[in-house]
Design a protein around this motif. Structure first.
Motif, PDB file in Angstrom:
ATOM      1  N   ARG A 297       0.828  -1.203   0.000  1.00  0.00           N
ATOM      2  CA  ARG A 297       0.000   0.000   0.000  1.00  0.00           C
ATOM      3  C   ARG A 297       0.870   1.263   0.000  1.00  0.00           C
ATOM      4  N   VAL A 298       1.977   1.222   0.740  1.00  0.00           N
ATOM      5  CA  VAL A 298       2.895   2.372   0.763  1.00  0.00           C
ATOM      6  C   VAL A 298       3.431   2.644  -0.638  1.00  0.00           C
ATOM      7  N   ARG A 299       3.845   1.579  -1.342  1.00  0.00           N
ATOM      8  CA  ARG A 299       4.378   1.768  -2.698  1.00  0.00           C
ATOM      9  C   ARG A 299       3.290   2.286  -3.638  1.00  0.00           C
ATOM     10  N   LEU A 300       2.085   1.742  -3.543  1.00  0.00           N
ATOM     11  CA  LEU A 300       0.986   2.183  -4.399  1.00  0.00           C
ATOM     12  C   LEU A 300       0.566   3.613  -4.071  1.00  0.00           C
ATOM     13  N   ARG A 301       0.600   3.964  -2.780  1.00  0.00           N
ATOM     14  CA  ARG A 301       0.239   5.330  -2.387  1.00  0.00           C
ATOM     15  C   ARG A 301       1.230   6.338  -2.970  1.00  0.00           C
ATOM     16  N   ALA A 302       2.526   5.966  -2.977  1.00  0.00           N
ATOM     17  CA  ALA A 302       3.527   6.845  -3.577  1.00  0.00           C
ATOM     18  C   ALA A 302       3.245   7.043  -5.062  1.00  0.00           C
ATOM     19  N   ALA A 303       2.866   5.962  -5.750  1.00  0.00           N
ATOM     20  CA  ALA A 303       2.527   6.074  -7.167  1.00  0.00           C
ATOM     21  C   ALA A 303       1.301   6.956  -7.371  1.00  0.00           C
ATOM     22  N   GLN A 304       0.365   6.862  -6.451  1.00  0.00           N
ATOM     23  CA  GLN A 304      -0.838   7.701  -6.512  1.00  0.00           C
ATOM     24  C   GLN A 304      -0.462   9.172  -6.377  1.00  0.00           C
ATOM     25  N   GLU A 305       0.414   9.477  -5.439  1.00  0.00           N
ATOM     26  CA  GLU A 305       0.843  10.862  -5.208  1.00  0.00           C
ATOM     27  C   GLU A 305       1.639  11.408  -6.384  1.00  0.00           C
ATOM     28  N   GLN A 306       2.285  10.507  -7.143  1.00  0.00           N
ATOM     29  CA  GLN A 306       3.063  10.920  -8.313  1.00  0.00           C
ATOM     30  C   GLN A 306       2.220  10.987  -9.580  1.00  0.00           C
ATOM     31  N   GLY A 307       0.933  10.703  -9.455  1.00  0.00           N
ATOM     32  CA  GLY A 307       0.045  10.774 -10.603  1.00  0.00           C
ATOM     33  C   GLY A 307       0.069   9.546 -11.491  1.00  0.00           C
TER      34      GLY A 307
ATOM     35  N   LEU B  19      -1.278   6.628 -10.579  1.00  0.00           N
ATOM     36  CA  LEU B  19      -2.552   5.969 -10.333  1.00  0.00           C
ATOM     37  C   LEU B  19      -3.611   7.042 -10.091  1.00  0.00           C
ATOM     38  N   ARG B  20      -4.844   6.731 -10.406  1.00  0.00           N
ATOM     39  CA  ARG B  20      -5.925   7.687 -10.177  1.00  0.00           C
ATOM     40  C   ARG B  20      -6.064   7.985  -8.687  1.00  0.00           C
ATOM     41  N   ASP B  21      -6.545   9.172  -8.389  1.00  0.00           N
ATOM     42  CA  ASP B  21      -6.744   9.554  -6.986  1.00  0.00           C
ATOM     43  C   ASP B  21      -7.760   8.659  -6.296  1.00  0.00           C
ATOM     44  N   ASP B  22      -8.731   8.158  -7.055  1.00  0.00           N
ATOM     45  CA  ASP B  22      -9.774   7.331  -6.454  1.00  0.00           C
ATOM     46  C   ASP B  22      -9.478   5.830  -6.577  1.00  0.00           C
ATOM     47  N   ALA B  23      -8.271   5.484  -7.004  1.00  0.00           N
ATOM     48  CA  ALA B  23      -7.917   4.060  -7.103  1.00  0.00           C
ATOM     49  C   ALA B  23      -7.967   3.412  -5.721  1.00  0.00           C
ATOM     50  N   ASP B  24      -8.576   2.249  -5.637  1.00  0.00           N
ATOM     51  CA  ASP B  24      -8.689   1.518  -4.370  1.00  0.00           C
ATOM     52  C   ASP B  24      -7.437   0.651  -4.208  1.00  0.00           C
ATOM     53  N   LEU B  25      -6.528   1.088  -3.354  1.00  0.00           N
ATOM     54  CA  LEU B  25      -5.243   0.396  -3.215  1.00  0.00           C
ATOM     55  C   LEU B  25      -5.411  -1.005  -2.655  1.00  0.00           C
ATOM     56  N   ASP B  26      -6.341  -1.185  -1.735  1.00  0.00           N
ATOM     57  CA  ASP B  26      -6.559  -2.515  -1.164  1.00  0.00           C
ATOM     58  C   ASP B  26      -7.063  -3.488  -2.222  1.00  0.00           C
ATOM     59  N   VAL B  27      -7.909  -3.024  -3.124  1.00  0.00           N
ATOM     60  CA  VAL B  27      -8.404  -3.897  -4.184  1.00  0.00           C
ATOM     61  C   VAL B  27      -7.264  -4.282  -5.133  1.00  0.00           C
ATOM     62  N   ILE B  28      -6.364  -3.344  -5.416  1.00  0.00           N
ATOM     63  CA  ILE B  28      -5.212  -3.661  -6.271  1.00  0.00           C
ATOM     64  C   ILE B  28      -4.354  -4.747  -5.612  1.00  0.00           C
ATOM     65  N   VAL B  29      -4.127  -4.608  -4.319  1.00  0.00           N
ATOM     66  CA  VAL B  29      -3.361  -5.636  -3.599  1.00  0.00           C
ATOM     67  C   VAL B  29      -4.070  -6.983  -3.693  1.00  0.00           C
TER      68      VAL B  29
ATOM     69  N   LEU C 246      -1.042 -10.137 -14.797  1.00  0.00           N
ATOM     70  CA  LEU C 246      -1.710  -9.715 -13.562  1.00  0.00           C
ATOM     71  C   LEU C 246      -1.569  -8.211 -13.353  1.00  0.00           C
ATOM     72  N   VAL C 247      -0.382  -7.692 -13.553  1.00  0.00           N
ATOM     73  CA  VAL C 247      -0.141  -6.268 -13.341  1.00  0.00           C
ATOM     74  C   VAL C 247      -0.916  -5.434 -14.350  1.00  0.00           C
ATOM     75  N   GLU C 248      -0.902  -5.829 -15.610  1.00  0.00           N
ATOM     76  CA  GLU C 248      -1.654  -5.093 -16.630  1.00  0.00           C
ATOM     77  C   GLU C 248      -3.138  -5.054 -16.281  1.00  0.00           C
ATOM     78  N   GLN C 249      -3.667  -6.198 -15.856  1.00  0.00           N
ATOM     79  CA  GLN C 249      -5.083  -6.281 -15.519  1.00  0.00           C
ATOM     80  C   GLN C 249      -5.418  -5.393 -14.328  1.00  0.00           C
ATOM     81  N   ALA C 250      -4.571  -5.412 -13.299  1.00  0.00           N
ATOM     82  CA  ALA C 250      -4.845  -4.632 -12.092  1.00  0.00           C
ATOM     83  C   ALA C 250      -4.745  -3.135 -12.358  1.00  0.00           C
ATOM     84  N   LEU C 251      -3.786  -2.736 -13.168  1.00  0.00           N
ATOM     85  CA  LEU C 251      -3.573  -1.314 -13.403  1.00  0.00           C
ATOM     86  C   LEU C 251      -4.497  -0.729 -14.464  1.00  0.00           C
TER      87      LEU C 251
END
Length: 201
Positions: free
Chosen positions: A140-150, A152-162, A188-193
């Motif tokens: 979640r920390v890594r995904l949150r950093a990606a979210q802050e860097q633009g 991932l979408r702001d409304d992306a559900d990080l727990d669902v991605i995990v 898997l990564v392509e599908q999740a993102l």
């Protein structure tokens, strides 16, 4: 390697608690990955780590709880989460390491630990607190950093991605019981993102 050859001789003087704990976790992890959950007993771990069973009883509620923490200690260096600034590349790298870790020897002890956690409260608590929740938070920390860097979408559900990424691996391992390897990771990564919908949707 024989059990006798891995036994640590006790030296004179009292070792620091952190050193003793590290030796115990290393020995327990080695036994778990080599011989399975049933082989992790306080007697055997004490012998191989050069510690006393009394020390193990003081620190862990059961051999299963020790095994769960030892698994985290063994897997942590292997499953480090990179941050290169490219979230897709980092997810592929980490998930590839995870799948390789499972398929090259950890699948059986992981299955045993998760199975035992369904009926043993000590193992369930240790697995959740010492492994699954800390590892989930690292993702979640890594995904949150990606979210802050633009990335991932702001409304992306990080727990669902995990759940989509690592949950898919556990599902194949524990529920479907089918063989899989690291070739599945990019898909898997392509599908999740990026999802499965058409561009119009």
């Amino acid at each position: 390697m024989s059990e006798q050859s891995t036994t640590v001789r006790r030296g004179r003087g009292r070792r620091p608690a952190a050193e003793v704990r590290a030796r115990v976790l290393e020995a327990a992890g080695r036994i778990l990955l080599r011989d399975g959950l049933a082989a992790v007993t306080f007697g055997r771990v004490a012998q191989e780590s050069g510690s006393s069973k009394m020390t193990l009883y003081k620190w862990w509620s059961s051999p299963g709880a020790l095994a769960a923490e030892a698994y985290f200690a063994q897997s942590a260096p292997v499953l480090d989460f990179p941050d290169t600034g490219d979230v897709r590349a980092d997810l592929v790298a980490q998930l590839t390491s995870f799948v390789r870790w499972l398929t090259e020897g950890a699948a059986t002890p992981v299955s045993q630990l998760i199975g035992a956690a369904q009926i043993d409260p000590d193992i369930a608590h240790a697995w959740a607190e010492r492994y699954s929740r800390p590892r989930r938070e690292l993702a979640r920390v890594r995904l949150r950093a990606a979210q802050e860097q633009g990335q991932l979408r702001d409304d992306a559900d990080l727990d669902v991605i995990v759940d989509q990424l690592w949950g898919a691996c556990y599902h194949r391992l524990l529920v479907l019981k089918v063989a899989f390897d690291e070739a599945i990771v990019p898909r898997l990564v392509e599908q999740a993102l990026y999802g499965a919908a058409t561009a119009e949707r």
